[in-house]
Design a protein around this motif. Structure first.
Motif, short mmCIF file in Angstrom:
data_model
loop_
_atom_site.label_atom_id
_atom_site.label_comp_id
_atom_site.label_asym_id
_atom_site.label_seq_id
_atom_site.Cartn_x
_atom_site.Cartn_y
_atom_site.Cartn_z
N PRO A 1 -14.65 61.71 27.58
CA PRO A 1 -15.60 60.65 27.91
C PRO A 1 -15.56 59.53 26.86
O PRO A 1 -15.50 59.78 25.65
CB PRO A 1 -16.95 61.37 27.92
N ASN A 2 -15.54 58.30 27.34
CA ASN A 2 -15.53 57.10 26.49
C ASN A 2 -14.28 56.94 25.62
O ASN A 2 -14.26 56.13 24.70
CB ASN A 2 -16.78 57.05 25.60
N SER A 3 -13.26 57.72 25.91
CA SER A 3 -12.00 57.57 25.15
C SER A 3 -11.13 56.51 25.81
O SER A 3 -11.24 56.24 27.01
CB SER A 3 -11.26 58.90 25.09
N THR A 4 -10.27 55.89 25.01
CA THR A 4 -9.42 54.81 25.49
C THR A 4 -7.96 55.12 25.18
O THR A 4 -7.63 55.60 24.09
CB THR A 4 -9.79 53.47 24.82
N GLN A 5 -7.11 54.84 26.14
CA GLN A 5 -5.66 54.97 25.94
C GLN A 5 -4.98 53.67 26.36
O GLN A 5 -5.42 53.00 27.30
CB GLN A 5 -5.10 56.15 26.75
N VAL A 6 -3.92 53.33 25.62
CA VAL A 6 -3.18 52.09 25.87
C VAL A 6 -1.71 52.43 26.04
O VAL A 6 -1.13 53.19 25.24
CB VAL A 6 -3.37 51.08 24.72
N TRP A 7 -1.09 51.86 27.06
CA TRP A 7 0.34 52.07 27.31
C TRP A 7 1.04 50.70 27.32
O TRP A 7 0.52 49.72 27.85
CB TRP A 7 0.57 52.75 28.66
N THR A 8 2.24 50.70 26.75
CA THR A 8 3.10 49.50 26.80
C THR A 8 4.15 49.73 27.88
O THR A 8 4.92 50.69 27.82
CB THR A 8 3.78 49.25 25.45
N LEU A 9 4.17 48.86 28.85
CA LEU A 9 5.07 49.00 29.99
C LEU A 9 6.13 47.89 29.95
O LEU A 9 5.81 46.71 30.04
CB LEU A 9 4.29 48.91 31.30
N ALA A 10 7.39 48.29 29.78
CA ALA A 10 8.49 47.32 29.73
C ALA A 10 8.90 46.91 31.13
O ALA A 10 8.98 47.74 32.04
CB ALA A 10 9.68 47.92 28.98
N THR A 11 9.16 45.63 31.31
CA THR A 11 9.58 45.08 32.59
C THR A 11 10.77 44.16 32.37
O THR A 11 11.20 43.91 31.25
CB THR A 11 8.43 44.32 33.27
N VAL A 12 11.30 43.62 33.46
CA VAL A 12 12.42 42.68 33.41
C VAL A 12 11.86 41.27 33.49
O VAL A 12 11.19 40.91 34.46
CB VAL A 12 13.42 42.93 34.55
N SER A 13 12.12 40.48 32.46
CA SER A 13 11.61 39.11 32.44
C SER A 13 12.37 38.26 33.47
O SER A 13 13.60 38.23 33.50
CB SER A 13 11.78 38.51 31.04
N THR A 14 11.61 37.57 34.30
CA THR A 14 12.21 36.73 35.33
C THR A 14 11.24 35.63 35.74
O THR A 14 10.01 35.78 35.57
CB THR A 14 12.60 37.56 36.57
N ASP A 15 11.79 34.52 36.23
CA ASP A 15 10.93 33.43 36.69
C ASP A 15 10.34 33.69 38.06
O ASP A 15 9.33 33.09 38.43
CB ASP A 15 11.74 32.12 36.73
N HIS A 16 10.98 34.55 38.81
CA HIS A 16 10.51 34.82 40.18
C HIS A 16 10.54 36.34 40.40
O HIS A 16 11.59 36.93 40.57
CB HIS A 16 11.39 34.13 41.21
N GLY A 17 9.38 36.93 40.36
CA GLY A 17 9.28 38.37 40.56
C GLY A 17 7.93 38.73 41.16
O GLY A 17 7.05 37.88 41.31
N THR A 18 7.78 40.00 41.47
CA THR A 18 6.53 40.50 42.03
C THR A 18 6.12 41.76 41.29
O THR A 18 6.93 42.68 41.10
CB THR A 18 6.69 40.83 43.53
N LEU A 19 4.87 41.76 40.82
CA LEU A 19 4.30 42.92 40.13
C LEU A 19 3.21 43.53 41.00
O LEU A 19 2.40 42.82 41.60
CB LEU A 19 3.69 42.53 38.78
N THR A 20 3.20 44.87 41.04
CA THR A 20 2.18 45.60 41.78
C THR A 20 1.66 46.74 40.92
O THR A 20 2.46 47.50 40.37
CB THR A 20 2.74 46.18 43.10
#
Length: 213
Positions: free
Chosen positions: A46-65
């Motif tokens: 309870p009340n704990s926090t977790q953080v994740w770093t998610l690597a993606t492909v840098s692009t000018d035209h993309g879609t994230l979901t």
């Protein structure tokens, strides 16, 4: 034939053809595709926090979901990651792209520019342990040779200019007659030689030895 022009023109043609072959034949670029980043948090206190770093492909035209669900109410936020202004590493860019407060699930989708990394933060708001699952999906179009549209246009223009200049140089070198711009021959200078010349006797003067007829 102008041998110098032929040599220079061939050099331009070779360089232009080399660029065309290198980039348009042997460079595969980035094919269209996508990726999926999945995370799972088991028995979050309870009340704990977790953080994740998610690597993606840098692009000018993309879609994230982003789709996530949890076994209890949770705060979830997704933010872009960028270089920290005062230290090394990555820091979240404020404000976050999307935030859920005390929800048990959520879904988000965005199209446009995609960064190379994102931060996903989850905080449990339940009095009991919470299990949380999230999936970040990215799809992007193919990019030729790993270059964007402006770089690709400049590369194409450069190849065309090199090949065109080389072709013109070879043509002029083959068909222009040699010696057109050679200097005209210098005129011969007339040299007059002056010396002591004996005056020839006047044929009309009488010879003093000749007497009267």
């Amino acid at each position: 034939m102008r041998l110098g022009l032929v040599v220079v023109g061939l050099a331009f043609v070779v360089v232009g053809a080399g660029l065309v072959v290198t980039f348009f034949v042997f460079s595969s670029g980035v094919p269209p595709g996508g990726l999926t980043r999945s995370i799972s948090a088991v028995q979050m206190s309870p009340n704990s926090t977790q953080v994740w770093t998610l690597a993606t492909v840098s692009t000018d035209h993309g879609t994230l979901t982003l789709d996530w669900s949890s076994s209890g109410p949770s705060n979830v936020a997704l933010a872009r990651a960028a270089a920290c202004p005062s230290s090394s590493g990555l820091c979240p860019v404020s404000p976050a792209l999307v935030v859920w407060d005390a929800n048990s699930s959520g879904s988000w989708k965005s199209s446009g520019g995609v960064s190379s990394a994102y931060f996903l933060t989850a905080t449990s708001r339940s009095s009991n342990a919470v299990n949380l699952n999230a999936t970040l999906s990215e799809s992007y179009p193919g990019t030729a040779f790993g270059l964007g549209s402006p770089e690709l246009i400049l590369l194409t223009i450069g190849c065309v200019l090199l090949l065109g200049t080389g072709a013109v140089g070879v043509f002029l070198g083959l068909f222009l007659p040699g010696g057109v711009y050679q200097p005209a021959p210098r005129p011969h200078r007339r040299v007059e030689i002056y010396g002591d010349l004996e005056e020839e006797p006047n044929e009309l003067e009488e010879d003093p030895l000749d007497g009267p007829e």
